[in-house]
Design a protein around this motif. Structure first.
Motif, mmCIF file in Angstrom:
data_model
loop_
_atom_site.group_PDB
_atom_site.id
_atom_site.type_symbol
_atom_site.label_atom_id
_atom_site.label_comp_id
_atom_site.label_asym_id
_atom_site.label_seq_id
_atom_site.Cartn_x
_atom_site.Cartn_y
_atom_site.Cartn_z
ATOM 1 N N VAL A 25 -21.529 -0.872 -31.835
ATOM 2 C CA VAL A 25 -22.635 -1.584 -32.463
ATOM 3 C C VAL A 25 -22.906 -0.912 -33.800
ATOM 4 O O VAL A 25 -23.195 0.281 -33.862
ATOM 5 N N ARG A 26 -22.789 -1.685 -34.873
ATOM 6 C CA ARG A 26 -22.908 -1.099 -36.203
ATOM 7 C C ARG A 26 -24.288 -0.474 -36.434
ATOM 8 O O ARG A 26 -25.290 -0.967 -35.908
ATOM 9 N N PRO A 27 -24.341 0.604 -37.235
ATOM 10 C CA PRO A 27 -25.619 1.282 -37.489
ATOM 11 C C PRO A 27 -26.712 0.352 -38.005
ATOM 12 O O PRO A 27 -27.870 0.489 -37.627
ATOM 13 N N SER A 28 -26.352 -0.587 -38.879
ATOM 14 C CA SER A 28 -27.370 -1.492 -39.415
ATOM 15 C C SER A 28 -27.973 -2.358 -38.309
ATOM 16 O O SER A 28 -29.183 -2.637 -38.302
ATOM 17 N N THR A 29 -27.116 -2.765 -37.351
ATOM 18 C CA THR A 29 -27.614 -3.579 -36.241
ATOM 19 C C THR A 29 -28.507 -2.747 -35.326
ATOM 20 O O THR A 29 -29.561 -3.212 -34.880
ATOM 21 N N SER A 46 -24.182 -11.304 -30.695
ATOM 22 C CA SER A 46 -23.713 -11.268 -32.080
ATOM 23 C C SER A 46 -22.511 -12.181 -32.268
ATOM 24 O O SER A 46 -21.607 -12.210 -31.426
ATOM 25 N N PHE A 47 -22.518 -12.911 -33.369
ATOM 26 C CA PHE A 47 -21.405 -13.794 -33.710
ATOM 27 C C PHE A 47 -20.579 -13.145 -34.812
ATOM 28 O O PHE A 47 -21.072 -12.953 -35.924
ATOM 29 N N VAL A 48 -19.340 -12.815 -34.496
ATOM 30 C CA VAL A 48 -18.448 -12.155 -35.442
ATOM 31 C C VAL A 48 -17.443 -13.172 -35.970
ATOM 32 O O VAL A 48 -16.645 -13.729 -35.207
ATOM 33 N N ASP A 49 -17.513 -13.441 -37.261
ATOM 34 C CA ASP A 49 -16.585 -14.383 -37.896
ATOM 35 C C ASP A 49 -16.599 -15.750 -37.203
ATOM 36 O O ASP A 49 -15.553 -16.335 -36.907
ATOM 37 N N THR A 90 -25.392 1.331 -24.485
ATOM 38 C CA THR A 90 -24.966 -0.042 -24.709
ATOM 39 C C THR A 90 -23.809 -0.345 -23.758
ATOM 40 O O THR A 90 -23.043 0.550 -23.393
ATOM 41 N N GLU A 91 -23.719 -1.583 -23.356
ATOM 42 C CA GLU A 91 -22.710 -1.985 -22.377
ATOM 43 C C GLU A 91 -22.206 -3.379 -22.722
ATOM 44 O O GLU A 91 -22.990 -4.315 -22.865
ATOM 45 N N ALA A 138 -27.518 -12.588 -40.883
ATOM 46 C CA ALA A 138 -27.073 -11.194 -40.998
ATOM 47 C C ALA A 138 -27.707 -10.513 -42.209
ATOM 48 O O ALA A 138 -27.073 -9.714 -42.900
ATOM 49 N N ALA A 139 -28.962 -10.810 -42.458
ATOM 50 C CA ALA A 139 -29.686 -10.162 -43.550
ATOM 51 C C ALA A 139 -29.921 -8.683 -43.247
ATOM 52 O O ALA A 139 -30.013 -7.860 -44.169
ATOM 53 N N HIS A 140 -30.004 -8.346 -41.967
ATOM 54 C CA HIS A 140 -30.270 -6.963 -41.573
ATOM 55 C C HIS A 140 -29.174 -6.379 -40.695
ATOM 56 O O HIS A 140 -28.979 -5.167 -40.681
ATOM 57 N N CYS A 141 -28.471 -7.228 -39.970
ATOM 58 C CA CYS A 141 -27.439 -6.780 -39.034
ATOM 59 C C CYS A 141 -26.049 -6.896 -39.657
ATOM 60 O O CYS A 141 -25.860 -7.554 -40.681
ATOM 61 N N ALA A 142 -25.079 -6.257 -39.001
ATOM 62 C CA ALA A 142 -23.701 -6.374 -39.470
ATOM 63 C C ALA A 142 -23.189 -7.797 -39.298
ATOM 64 O O ALA A 142 -22.361 -8.269 -40.085
ATOM 65 N N TYR A 143 -23.677 -8.490 -38.265
ATOM 66 C CA TYR A 143 -23.267 -9.862 -37.984
ATOM 67 C C TYR A 143 -24.509 -10.667 -37.575
ATOM 68 O O TYR A 143 -25.503 -10.093 -37.137
ATOM 69 N N PRO A 144 -24.469 -11.986 -37.720
ATOM 70 C CA PRO A 144 -25.590 -12.795 -37.241
ATOM 71 C C PRO A 144 -25.877 -12.479 -35.771
ATOM 72 O O PRO A 144 -24.966 -12.500 -34.940
#
Length: 317
Positions: free
Chosen positions: A10-14, A61-64, A31-32, A99-105
């Motif tokens: 989980v990215r630091p920003s998220t 989270s939606f990645v790409d 996290t799991e 994704a204004a704050h997170c790595a992904y939406p």
């Protein structure tokens, strides 16, 4: 399968975004990864509380994913509409669709107890539970309607499986060339099936199962009840055999649900959703195998889909 040591995934920003939505004194302790989804990455976050206890949240989270913003907006809206109803849905904590704050939406929500159950054992007892739950969803009359439903296939995009009954498939494709039958609108989950329903099953009695949650509201819509029923029916047919798809429609009516009066209209929706699976057999069957249904190869699911479409045409056509 779960991975109990993937905080780094989980990215630091998220993680920072999640922390901003925790109560004072709370912290993320684990996290799991949650497996089984097709479009989104799901993680359960264990939150340590100041009194030494824990509670769980779910990060989606939606990645790409092309339509991530739209889906997360719709899911957040649906979870808001469901607050205070009898439908056991997660509670919305926060959403970041762009994704204004997170790595992904991403969307953060409460965690529900229970688990998905995809086994053949106990399916006869679970189908009435699924039917009653869907009737309850369709009975909702939200102050603000979600957007109109979208169908998932056209007569020109259907992929006829190798070795399928060509005559039955040609007739089924002809059914959906026509206009949609008239219908009364209902609040739809639009992706209601066993993989999006959580159960508690007390061992060793599968007949004692109860539903504890309905998840994945990203495609919540307004449209015909027949379409939600058709989607769950098709999933059940592919998971457990064609007869169970037809049984679900019966159970829905037994639970008080109302379907199209004319057989031709029912056939339209059942066939339309069944044919939609022809375009995504591999993406649908993979999570089922990961969940333990290893016999459900893409080819095995194609064969069941062929049998289901043929059964629909023989029964309703």
């Amino acid at each position: 399968m779960t991975n109990h040591d993937e905080a780094a995934a989980v990215r630091p920003s998220t993680l920072a975004w999640v922390r901003r939505h925790l109560d004072v004194g709370e912290r993320i302790v684990r996290t799991e990864a949650l497996h089984g989804g097709i479009t989104a990455e799901m993680r359960r976050l264990t939150i340590g509380t100041p009194d030494g206890g824990t509670r769980d949240l779910v990060l989606r989270s939606f990645v790409d994913v092309e339509h991530a913003e739209d889906w997360l907006d719709r899911e957040a809206g649906a979870l808001t509409l469901l607050t205070g109803t009898d439908v056991p849905a997660p509670g919305l904590v926060a959403v970041d669709p762009t994704a204004a704050h997170c790595a992904y939406p991403s969307l953060l929500m409460t965690h529900l107890t229970g688990r998905t159950v995809l086994d053949d054992e106990g399916v006869e007892a679970r189908i009435p539970l699924l039917a009653r739950q869907l009737v309850a969803i369709h009975a909702l009359r939200p102050a603000e309607r979600p957007r109109k439903y979208v169908t998932l296939t056209t007569a020109d995009t259907v992929v006829t499986p190798k070795g399928a009954d060509a005559a039955a498939w040609a007739a089924a494709i002809d059914v959906i060339r026509g206009p949609a039958p008239p219908h009364e609108g209902r609040f739809l989950h639009r992706d209601f099936h066993p993989g999006n329903v959580l159960f508690e099953v007390p061992p060793p009695q599968p007949a004692g199962a109860r539903i504890t949650g309905v998840v994945d509201w990203a495609t919540a819509s307004w449209g015909p009840a027949d379409l939600d029923v058709a989607h769950c029916s098709a999933n059940l047919a592919l998971l457990h055999g064609p007869a169970w798809g037809l049984r679900f429609a019966e159970a829905y009516e037994e639970a008080g649900g109302v379907l199209a009066a004319a057989a031709s209209e029912r056939l339209y929706w059942m066939v339309r959703d069944g044919l939609a699976f022809s375009e995504e057999v591999r993406s649908v069957s993979q999570p089922w195998r990961e969940a333990g249904r290893t016999e459900l190869t893409a080819r095995a699911v194609e064969e069941r889909l062929d049998a289901y479409v043929t059964t629909l045409m023989d029964t309703l056509g």
